[in-house]
Scaffold this active site. Structure first.
Site, PDB file in Angstrom:
ATOM      1  N   GLU A 153       4.781 -10.403  15.511  1.00 54.91           N
ATOM      2  CA  GLU A 153       4.244 -10.800  15.969  1.00 54.91           C
ATOM      3  C   GLU A 153       4.591 -12.250  16.412  1.00 54.91           C
ATOM      4  O   GLU A 153       4.303 -12.962  17.654  1.00 54.91           O
ATOM      5  CB  GLU A 153       2.752 -10.858  16.573  1.00 54.91           C
ATOM      6  CG  GLU A 153       2.240  -9.707  16.788  1.00 54.91           C
ATOM      7  CD  GLU A 153       1.175  -9.078  16.492  1.00 54.91           C
ATOM      8  OE1 GLU A 153       0.089 -10.129  17.797  1.00 54.91           O
ATOM      9  OE2 GLU A 153       0.673  -8.295  15.961  1.00 54.91           O
TER      10      GLU A 153
ATOM     11  N   ARG B  33       0.850  -0.922  -0.080  1.00 56.30           N
ATOM     12  CA  ARG B  33       0.376  -0.093   0.199  1.00 56.30           C
ATOM     13  C   ARG B  33       0.717   0.812  -0.326  1.00 56.30           C
ATOM     14  O   ARG B  33       0.461   2.390  -0.280  1.00 56.30           O
ATOM     15  CB  ARG B  33      -1.246   0.023   1.163  1.00 56.30           C
ATOM     16  CG  ARG B  33      -2.146  -0.917   0.460  1.00 56.30           C
ATOM     17  CD  ARG B  33      -2.653  -1.385   2.170  1.00 56.30           C
ATOM     18  NE  ARG B  33      -2.417  -1.591   3.293  1.00 56.30           N
ATOM     19  CZ  ARG B  33      -2.055  -2.834   3.654  1.00 56.30           C
ATOM     20  NH1 ARG B  33      -2.558  -4.084   3.152  1.00 56.30           N
ATOM     21  NH2 ARG B  33      -1.915  -3.340   4.749  1.00 56.30           N
TER      22      ARG B  33
END
Length: 176
Positions: free
Chosen positions: A98, A61
């Site tokens: 994560e 993006r």
């Protein structure tokens, strides 16, 4: 800045990609030409006098507005991608996420010591990808590095700004 225009066109998707996350989907901003104009106008105001020579768009993006702004600034665009997507020799940076380790890369010949570099992505949450991109760009020893996001998530306690080197100016257009 016309925050309301952007807020009215920003889609939020609850519990995506995992439960508890309120995903901010900037693709709805990109499909509206008035939003693209507004984002570009605001980014141009921030960077028109900074001497930017290269804009690094973070996959994927970040490619959209980095390209639009580069035209206005007369700057080049450098793509920061996941491994195996760029066809020539690259420089890489790995970073913890994560659930494991991720890696980003750019072409070895993309940036020089004479460049003033703006890194751009859509959203600042934890900042992990952008911090890795900054480390990657710094390997080229450019004159100056700036960082920009369309959106910064401040209400969710993610503290994405923490950890950027103090010499890096971080700016965002919207804080949610």
């Amino acid at each position: 800045m016309n925050n309301q225009l952007l807020l009215d066109n920003l889609r939020s998707i609850p519990d995506w990609p995992i439960k508890g996350v309120n995903f901010r989907d900037v693709t709805t901003l990109f499909k509206n030409p008035e939003c693209i104009k507004e984002i570009n106008k605001e980014m141009l105001a921030l960077y028109k006098d900074k001497g930017i020579t290269k804009i690094v768009g973070i996959e994927s993006r970040g490619f959209v507005m980095s390209s639009a702004l580069a035209i206005e600034l007369g700057a080049g665009v450098v793509l920061c991608r996941k491994p195996g997507k760029l066809p020539c020799a690259t420089v890489q940076e790995s970073y913890a996420k994560e659930y494991g380790i991720d890696t980003i890369e750019i072409h070895k010949d993309a940036i020089t010591e004479d460049d003033v570099v703006l890194l751009h992505d859509d959203l600042l949450a934890t900042g992990g990808t952008m911090k890795a991109a900054c480390n990657l760009v710094k390997k080229f020893h450019p004159k100056k590095v700036y960082v920009n996001f369309i959106i910064e998530l401040v209400s969710e306690g993610l503290n994405g700004r923490e950890g950027f080197d103090p010499d890096i100016e971080v700016s965002t257009l919207l804080q949610l």
